[in-house]
Design an enzyme around this catalytic site. Structure first.
Site, PDB file in Angstrom:
ATOM      1  N   ASP A 133       0.873  -1.153   0.000  1.00  2.00           N
ATOM      2  CA  ASP A 133       0.000   0.000   0.000  1.00  2.00           C
ATOM      3  C   ASP A 133       0.928   1.225   0.000  1.00  2.00           C
ATOM      4  O   ASP A 133       2.097   1.123   0.380  1.00  2.00           O
ATOM      5  CB  ASP A 133      -0.880  -0.030   1.254  1.00  2.00           C
ATOM      6  CG  ASP A 133      -1.685   1.242   1.394  1.00  2.00           C
ATOM      7  OD1 ASP A 133      -2.300   1.659   0.404  1.00  2.00           O
ATOM      8  OD2 ASP A 133      -1.685   1.828   2.496  1.00  2.00           O
ATOM      9  N   ASP A 153       0.083   5.200   0.685  1.00  4.74           N
ATOM     10  CA  ASP A 153      -0.078   6.229   1.725  1.00  4.74           C
ATOM     11  C   ASP A 153      -0.240   5.575   3.097  1.00  4.74           C
ATOM     12  O   ASP A 153      -1.115   4.731   3.302  1.00  4.74           O
ATOM     13  CB  ASP A 153      -1.291   7.098   1.402  1.00  4.74           C
ATOM     14  CG  ASP A 153      -1.161   7.780   0.034  1.00  4.74           C
ATOM     15  OD1 ASP A 153      -0.014   7.923  -0.456  1.00  4.74           O
ATOM     16  OD2 ASP A 153      -2.196   8.152  -0.540  1.00  4.74           O
TER      17      ASP A 153
HETATM   18 MG   LIG Z   1      -2.831   3.317   3.393  1.00  7.44          MG
END
Ligand SMILES: [Mg+2]
Length: 202
Positions: A24, A26
């Site tokens: 992932d 952010d």
């Molecule tokens: Mg995230």
């Protein structure tokens, strides 16, 4: 008319048949400030480059899989989304780390078009990467900071997930999937994976 688009960026070759490190973005690679739209404000998370470089050195492909609903919501445009992504990769390169491919799902939560099949918790970004690059998903792992990351990893048939931060620890039991919680990204390495797998199979 929705603004959403999905984007795939090919950065480095990926050898067929290998497992991958899915990330992932952010809250994992960089600090999550919410709908990140300013390249100047990008800050890498502690240990992210160290973790990625360890997988680079072991010839594991590293693939970012990121929901960017801010695009579909109209909070930022495609150029901005790509500029932020580029800045993240520049910062990684400065620390000797690179990603092999990037998948960004820019659909809003209410998007019911086929583009939304990429939006986590759906596994579309992972399964598309698996098909395009012949990645061995069953031996691949994902690092995320939300339970939806773990749900996508489980749905794609990955080996296991790493959850950073503890905000979602209570939800781990809801995902039928092996999830390790980690405090420090730098603790995740190909060597550490081997020892975790040995622990689980013993
Ligand atoms: Mg995230």
């Amino acid at each position: 008319m929705p603004h959403g688009s999905n984007v795939m960026l090919v950065r480095r070759p990926i050898a067929p048949g290998t497992p991958a490190l899915f990330l992932d973005r952010d809250g994992v690679v960089n600090i999550d400030t919410g709908y990140l739209a300013d390249p100047e404000s990008v800050t890498l998370r502690d240990g992210a480059a160290t973790m990625i470089a360890a997988f680079n050195a072991a010839a594991w492909p590293v693939v970012i899989v990121s929901n960017q609903s801010g695009l579909g919501r109209g909070y930022f445009d495609l150029c901005t989304m790509l500029a932020v992504q580029e800045q993240i990769e520049v910062l990684l390169l400065h620390e000797g780390a690179y990603v092999n491919a990037v998948f960004l799902c820019g659909t809003a939560p209410n998007d019911v078009s086929p583009l939304a099949e990429w939006r986590k918790p759906a596994p579309g970004m992972l399964t598309t990467a698996g098909q395009l690059y012949d990645i061995d998903l069953t031996r691949s792992v994902l690092v995320g900071d939300k339970i939806t990351d773990m749900q996508a990893a489980a749905a794609a048939g990955l080996l296991l997930g790493f959850l950073v931060d503890d905000g979602f620890v209570a939800d781990i039991q809801t995902v039928p999937f092996p999830i390790h919680t980690v405090d420090h990204l730098a603790d995740i390495s190909p060597a550490a994976l081997l020892s975790w797998q040995t622990l689980e199979s013993s």
